[in-house]
Design a protein around this motif. Structure first.
Motif, PDB file in Angstrom:
ATOM      1  N   THR A  29     -72.419  74.982  19.148  1.00 60.94           N
ATOM      2  CA  THR A  29     -72.279  76.257  19.831  1.00 60.94           C
ATOM      3  C   THR A  29     -70.839  76.472  20.290  1.00 60.94           C
ATOM      4  O   THR A  29     -69.925  75.789  19.797  1.00 60.94           O
ATOM      5  CB  THR A  29     -73.313  76.343  20.984  1.00 60.94           C
ATOM      6  N   ASP A  30     -70.632  77.427  21.218  1.00 57.86           N
ATOM      7  CA  ASP A  30     -69.263  77.791  21.600  1.00 57.86           C
ATOM      8  C   ASP A  30     -68.799  77.130  22.903  1.00 57.86           C
ATOM      9  O   ASP A  30     -67.759  77.478  23.436  1.00 57.86           O
ATOM     10  CB  ASP A  30     -69.130  79.313  21.689  1.00 57.86           C
ATOM     11  N   VAL A  31     -69.605  76.206  23.450  1.00 57.94           N
ATOM     12  CA  VAL A  31     -69.179  75.409  24.606  1.00 57.94           C
ATOM     13  C   VAL A  31     -69.408  73.935  24.254  1.00 57.94           C
ATOM     14  O   VAL A  31     -70.069  73.634  23.267  1.00 57.94           O
ATOM     15  CB  VAL A  31     -69.960  75.792  25.890  1.00 57.94           C
ATOM     16  N   ASP A  32     -68.853  73.027  25.074  1.00 56.35           N
ATOM     17  CA  ASP A  32     -68.844  71.608  24.698  1.00 56.35           C
ATOM     18  C   ASP A  32     -70.177  70.884  24.890  1.00 56.35           C
ATOM     19  O   ASP A  32     -70.260  69.677  24.641  1.00 56.35           O
ATOM     20  CB  ASP A  32     -67.752  70.869  25.483  1.00 56.35           C
ATOM     21  N   GLY A  33     -71.194  71.590  25.346  1.00 59.46           N
ATOM     22  CA  GLY A  33     -72.489  70.950  25.544  1.00 59.46           C
ATOM     23  C   GLY A  33     -73.252  71.710  26.609  1.00 59.46           C
ATOM     24  O   GLY A  33     -72.981  72.892  26.846  1.00 59.46           O
ATOM     25  N   ILE A  34     -74.182  71.023  27.257  1.00 61.95           N
ATOM     26  CA  ILE A  34     -74.944  71.644  28.334  1.00 61.95           C
ATOM     27  C   ILE A  34     -74.229  71.321  29.647  1.00 61.95           C
ATOM     28  O   ILE A  34     -73.909  70.158  29.911  1.00 61.95           O
ATOM     29  CB  ILE A  34     -76.393  71.122  28.336  1.00 61.95           C
ATOM     30  N   PHE A  35     -73.974  72.337  30.428  1.00 58.88           N
ATOM     31  CA  PHE A  35     -73.239  72.186  31.683  1.00 58.88           C
ATOM     32  C   PHE A  35     -74.175  72.337  32.881  1.00 58.88           C
ATOM     33  O   PHE A  35     -75.312  72.797  32.741  1.00 58.88           O
ATOM     34  CB  PHE A  35     -72.118  73.236  31.761  1.00 58.88           C
ATOM     35  N   SER A  36     -73.650  71.974  34.045  1.00 55.89           N
ATOM     36  CA  SER A  36     -74.440  72.084  35.283  1.00 55.89           C
ATOM     37  C   SER A  36     -74.705  73.548  35.646  1.00 55.89           C
ATOM     38  O   SER A  36     -75.553  73.821  36.500  1.00 55.89           O
ATOM     39  CB  SER A  36     -73.714  71.370  36.416  1.00 55.89           C
ATOM     40  N   ALA A  37     -73.988  74.474  35.030  1.00 57.83           N
ATOM     41  CA  ALA A  37     -74.243  75.915  35.181  1.00 57.83           C
ATOM     42  C   ALA A  37     -73.519  76.594  34.019  1.00 57.83           C
ATOM     43  O   ALA A  37     -72.699  75.958  33.341  1.00 57.83           O
ATOM     44  CB  ALA A  37     -73.708  76.439  36.510  1.00 57.83           C
ATOM     45  N   ASP A  38     -73.804  77.875  33.798  1.00 55.99           N
ATOM     46  CA  ASP A  38     -73.131  78.596  32.716  1.00 55.99           C
ATOM     47  C   ASP A  38     -71.616  78.600  32.967  1.00 55.99           C
ATOM     48  O   ASP A  38     -71.149  79.191  33.944  1.00 55.99           O
ATOM     49  CB  ASP A  38     -73.657  80.034  32.676  1.00 55.99           C
ATOM     50  N   PRO A  39     -70.824  77.948  32.104  1.00 54.49           N
ATOM     51  CA  PRO A  39     -69.381  77.880  32.349  1.00 54.49           C
ATOM     52  C   PRO A  39     -68.676  79.236  32.300  1.00 54.49           C
ATOM     53  O   PRO A  39     -67.539  79.357  32.760  1.00 54.49           O
ATOM     54  CB  PRO A  39     -68.872  76.959  31.235  1.00 54.49           C
ATOM     55  N   GLN A  50     -78.126  70.434  11.153  1.00 51.28           N
ATOM     56  CA  GLN A  50     -77.116  71.049  12.019  1.00 51.28           C
ATOM     57  C   GLN A  50     -77.432  72.533  12.171  1.00 51.28           C
ATOM     58  O   GLN A  50     -77.798  73.187  11.196  1.00 51.28           O
ATOM     59  CB  GLN A  50     -75.715  70.912  11.398  1.00 51.28           C
ATOM     60  N   LYS A  51     -77.290  73.038  13.392  1.00 49.10           N
ATOM     61  CA  LYS A  51     -77.468  74.479  13.595  1.00 49.10           C
ATOM     62  C   LYS A  51     -76.168  75.065  14.114  1.00 49.10           C
ATOM     63  O   LYS A  51     -75.571  74.533  15.050  1.00 49.10           O
ATOM     64  CB  LYS A  51     -78.601  74.738  14.585  1.00 49.10           C
ATOM     65  N   TYR A  52     -75.709  76.134  13.485  1.00 47.54           N
ATOM     66  CA  TYR A  52     -74.503  76.819  13.943  1.00 47.54           C
ATOM     67  C   TYR A  52     -74.872  78.193  14.483  1.00 47.54           C
ATOM     68  O   TYR A  52     -75.463  79.005  13.765  1.00 47.54           O
ATOM     69  CB  TYR A  52     -73.489  76.935  12.797  1.00 47.54           C
ATOM     70  N   GLY A  53     -74.529  78.444  15.731  1.00 52.64           N
ATOM     71  CA  GLY A  53     -74.832  79.723  16.381  1.00 52.64           C
ATOM     72  C   GLY A  53     -73.888  80.814  15.932  1.00 52.64           C
ATOM     73  O   GLY A  53     -72.868  80.554  15.278  1.00 52.64           O
ATOM     74  N   GLY A  54     -74.210  82.039  16.302  1.00 54.14           N
ATOM     75  CA  GLY A  54     -73.469  83.211  15.866  1.00 54.14           C
ATOM     76  C   GLY A  54     -71.972  83.149  16.146  1.00 54.14           C
ATOM     77  O   GLY A  54     -71.152  83.513  15.300  1.00 54.14           O
ATOM     78  N   SER A  55     -71.590  82.650  17.316  1.00 55.47           N
ATOM     79  CA  SER A  55     -70.163  82.630  17.665  1.00 55.47           C
ATOM     80  C   SER A  55     -69.403  81.589  16.839  1.00 55.47           C
ATOM     81  O   SER A  55     -68.180  81.667  16.730  1.00 55.47           O
ATOM     82  CB  SER A  55     -69.987  82.370  19.157  1.00 55.47           C
ATOM     83  N   SER A  56     -70.126  80.632  16.258  1.00 48.82           N
ATOM     84  CA  SER A  56     -69.467  79.623  15.421  1.00 48.82           C
ATOM     85  C   SER A  56     -69.220  80.122  13.996  1.00 48.82           C
ATOM     86  O   SER A  56     -68.476  79.502  13.239  1.00 48.82           O
ATOM     87  CB  SER A  56     -70.310  78.343  15.353  1.00 48.82           C
ATOM     88  N   ALA A  90     -80.785  79.842  31.097  1.00 49.92           N
ATOM     89  CA  ALA A  90     -79.680  79.122  30.444  1.00 49.92           C
ATOM     90  C   ALA A  90     -79.859  79.220  28.932  1.00 49.92           C
ATOM     91  O   ALA A  90     -80.576  78.437  28.331  1.00 49.92           O
ATOM     92  CB  ALA A  90     -79.663  77.665  30.888  1.00 49.92           C
ATOM     93  N   LYS A  91     -79.205  80.197  28.328  1.00 47.60           N
ATOM     94  CA  LYS A  91     -79.525  80.486  26.922  1.00 47.60           C
ATOM     95  C   LYS A  91     -78.856  79.530  25.933  1.00 47.60           C
ATOM     96  O   LYS A  91     -78.964  79.718  24.730  1.00 47.60           O
ATOM     97  CB  LYS A  91     -79.163  81.930  26.586  1.00 47.60           C
ATOM     98  N   VAL A  92     -78.182  78.487  26.446  1.00 46.44           N
ATOM     99  CA  VAL A  92     -77.533  77.534  25.550  1.00 46.44           C
ATOM    100  C   VAL A  92     -78.544  76.904  24.594  1.00 46.44           C
ATOM    101  O   VAL A  92     -78.210  76.577  23.458  1.00 46.44           O
ATOM    102  CB  VAL A  92     -76.731  76.475  26.350  1.00 46.44           C
TER     103      VAL A  92
HETATM  104  P1  ADP Z   1     -75.104  80.384  20.038  1.00 48.14           P
HETATM  105  O1  ADP Z   1     -74.568  81.663  19.501  1.00 48.14           O
HETATM  106  O2  ADP Z   1     -74.325  79.196  19.580  1.00 48.14           O
HETATM  107  O3  ADP Z   1     -76.581  80.236  19.870  1.00 48.14           O
HETATM  108  P2  ADP Z   1     -75.538  81.159  22.778  1.00 48.14           P
HETATM  109  O4  ADP Z   1     -74.682  82.302  23.194  1.00 48.14           O
HETATM  110  O5  ADP Z   1     -76.972  81.435  22.464  1.00 48.14           O
HETATM  111  O6  ADP Z   1     -74.802  80.418  21.581  1.00 48.14           O
HETATM  112  O7  ADP Z   1     -75.502  80.011  23.892  1.00 48.14           O
HETATM  113  C1  ADP Z   1     -74.281  79.471  24.335  1.00 48.14           C
HETATM  114  C2  ADP Z   1     -73.904  80.101  25.667  1.00 48.14           C
HETATM  115  O8  ADP Z   1     -74.875  79.721  26.654  1.00 48.14           O
HETATM  116  C3  ADP Z   1     -72.607  79.628  26.243  1.00 48.14           C
HETATM  117  O9  ADP Z   1     -71.493  80.343  25.730  1.00 48.14           O
HETATM  118  C4  ADP Z   1     -72.799  79.840  27.752  1.00 48.14           C
HETATM  119  O10 ADP Z   1     -72.187  81.042  28.195  1.00 48.14           O
HETATM  120  C5  ADP Z   1     -74.301  79.992  27.913  1.00 48.14           C
HETATM  121  N1  ADP Z   1     -74.876  79.067  28.905  1.00 48.14           N
HETATM  122  C6  ADP Z   1     -75.746  79.421  29.894  1.00 48.14           C
HETATM  123  N2  ADP Z   1     -76.058  78.367  30.646  1.00 48.14           N
HETATM  124  C7  ADP Z   1     -75.402  77.303  30.138  1.00 48.14           C
HETATM  125  C8  ADP Z   1     -75.343  75.918  30.492  1.00 48.14           C
HETATM  126  N3  ADP Z   1     -76.028  75.421  31.517  1.00 48.14           N
HETATM  127  N4  ADP Z   1     -74.553  75.111  29.741  1.00 48.14           N
HETATM  128  C9  ADP Z   1     -73.852  75.601  28.691  1.00 48.14           C
HETATM  129  N5  ADP Z   1     -73.888  76.895  28.310  1.00 48.14           N
HETATM  130  C10 ADP Z   1     -74.647  77.749  29.015  1.00 48.14           C
END
Ligand code: ADP
Ligand code: ASP
Ligand code: MG
Length: 422
Positions: free
Chosen positions: A174-184, A6-12, A209-211
């Motif tokens: 991470t801090d969103v529910d998954g990979i989205f069709s664009a940055d939410p 499991q990897k937890y990003g900074g915002s988590s 897309a830095k997710v």
């Molecule tokens: P973490 O700290 O968990 O590594 P990041 O900030 O590196 O998180 O990546 C998560 C962020 O990526 C989200 O909050 C979102 O703003 C951004 N992001 C950019 N493109 C997308 C995408 N297509 N789907 C989801 N998130 C995206």
């Protein structure tokens, strides 16, 4: 027994409360009968704050010391997370990158993993402990120095551990529910993807897309690791990043997976280049020597009267000044007239494997931008991607109109659970 990375990003793990919440989640996974290895990022915006500090004490900080400094961020979060797990009554042990056997080349700030020898991790797991590894960092055997893997590199740590330990899953929280069709954060009605091919994810990651960090996606592809991106704030299903070879013909995928934007690039135009063989070679040899990463390249038709042409290319802003200086130094030999530098550009990339078999995608993209009054300055394509450069201040509008034009808008508003978007 399954082994789960499991990897937890900074915002988590931004504060004590978050660390306790994540610790509970890790313990639940362990209690369900799994072995657990965790890669953790630095708390919140720690890495950015350390970077700012470094630049306050030195205009150009020494790369070796920068890695010593930045790797401290993950050392803090790994120890706190291990303590939080211990206090829930479970055995947890934290390891730095070098203790975990993350062996890299010697490139400070952008090191590549060359070997993973997780001997101590395996021992700790065999003793029943939960293993916590500092993300983003490694160790070079020749210089004996600490390295870092580049911004977002904790994703790579997780994938490399999953591959080396032959894990059953690699979960990226991470801090969103998954990979989205664009940055939410920019397109609130972007829709969550249930699955995406690693090929498409690579293009999205390469285009802003830095997710997921691009090198992590590459590493996962090469080693056959399936990634599962999900939120650390709820139990929603998230997004599976699959390797297409394993899923061939399994499912009809949508034509477009998503749209990404990037404001980190600049454009250099080499004006008045003699239109004779060898000039592009000369110019890009100079650029290559700087180590800069070139993205788009456009050469215009030369004006018949002058026999001169212009060549434009994009590159990361951070490499702009170095490349300009190198080109200027060889202006006379190369014979160009002038250099222009433009750091107010934005890049938009439309990505989808279905483009291979669908006509009219470019026309639809350009029409959507035209109708929104947005001017296109450069265009480039790959088999599954179309990219355009526009003015930086129009890029968010461009993203929204393109998202709508390709029918990607979802019915609900995406939730961004935390993070500052920095
Ligand atoms: P973490 O700290 O968990 O590594 P990041 O900030 O590196 O998180 O990546 C998560 C962020 O990526 C989200 O909050 C979102 O703003 C951004 N992001 C950019 N493109 C997308 C995408 N297509 N789907 C989801 N998130 C995206
Ligand atoms: N802390 C590092 C960064 O902010 C690595 C990571 O979070 O992935 O880039
Ligand atoms: Mg990240």
């Amino acid at each position: 027994m399954s082994l789960i990375v499991q990897k937890y990003g900074g915002s988590s793990v931004a504060d004590a409360e978050s660390i306790k919440r994540v610790a509970k989640r890790i313990v639940e996974t362990r209690k369900a009968g799994n072995e657990v290895v965790v890669a953790v990022s630095a708390m919140g915006d720690t890495t950015d704050e350390l970077l700012d500090l470094a630049h306050e004490v030195a205009p150009i900080p020494a790369p070796r010391e920068m890695d010593m400094l930045l790797s401290a961020g993950e050392r803090i979060s790994m120890a706190l997370l291990a303590m939080a797990i211990e206090s829930l009554g479970h055995d947890a042990r934290s390891f730095t990158g070098s203790q975990a056997g993350m062996i890299t080349d010697a490139r400070h700030g952008a090191a590549r993993i060359v070997d993973v020898t997780p001997v101590r991790l395996r021992e700790a797991l065999d003793e029943g402990a939960i293993v916590i590894v500092a993300g983003f960092q490694g160790f070079n055997r020749d210089t004996k120095d600490i390295t870092t893997l580049g911004r977002g590199g904790s994703d790579t740590t997780a994938v490399a551990l999953a591959a080396a330990l032959n894990a059953d899953v690699c979960e990226i929280y991470t801090d969103v529910d998954g990979i989205f069709s664009a940055d939410p954060r920019i397109v609130p009605n972007a829709h969550k993807l249930d699955r995406i091919s690693s090929e498409e994810m690579l293009e999205l990651a390469a285009n802003g897309a830095k997710v997921l960090y691009i090198r992590a996606v590459e590493y996962a592809r090469r080693h056959g690791v399936t990634l599962h991106v999900r939120s650390s704030f709820n139990n929603n299903e998230g997004t599976i990043v699959y390797n297409e070879t394993e899923n061939e013909g399994a499912m009809e995928e949508p034509m477009i997976a998503g749209v990404a934007t990037d404001l980190s690039e600049a454009k250099i135009t080499v004006v008045g280049v003699p239109d004779i063989p060898g000039k592009a070679a000369q110019i890009f040899t100079i650029v290559a020597k700087t180590g800069a990463n070139i993205d788009m390249i456009v050469q215009n038709v030369s004006a018949a009267s002058t026999g001169l042409t212009d060549i434009s290319f994009t590159l990361p802003k951070s490499e702009g000044q170095l490349v300009l200086t190198s080109l200027r130094a060889e202006q006379e030999e190369t014979g160009f007239k002038a250099l222009q530098y433009d750091d107010q550009i934005g890049k938009l990339a439309l990505v989808g494997a279905g483009m291979r078999t669908n006509a009219g995608v470019s026309a639809k993209l350009f029409t959507a931008l035209f109708e929104a009054g947005i001017n296109i300055e450069m265009i480039s394509t790959s088999e599954i991607r179309i990219s355009v450069v526009t003015r930086a201040d129009t890029i968010n509008d461009a993203l929204r109109v393109v998202h709508t034009a390709f029918g990607l808008d979802g019915d609900t508003e995406a939730v961004v659970h935390a993070g500052t978007g920095r």
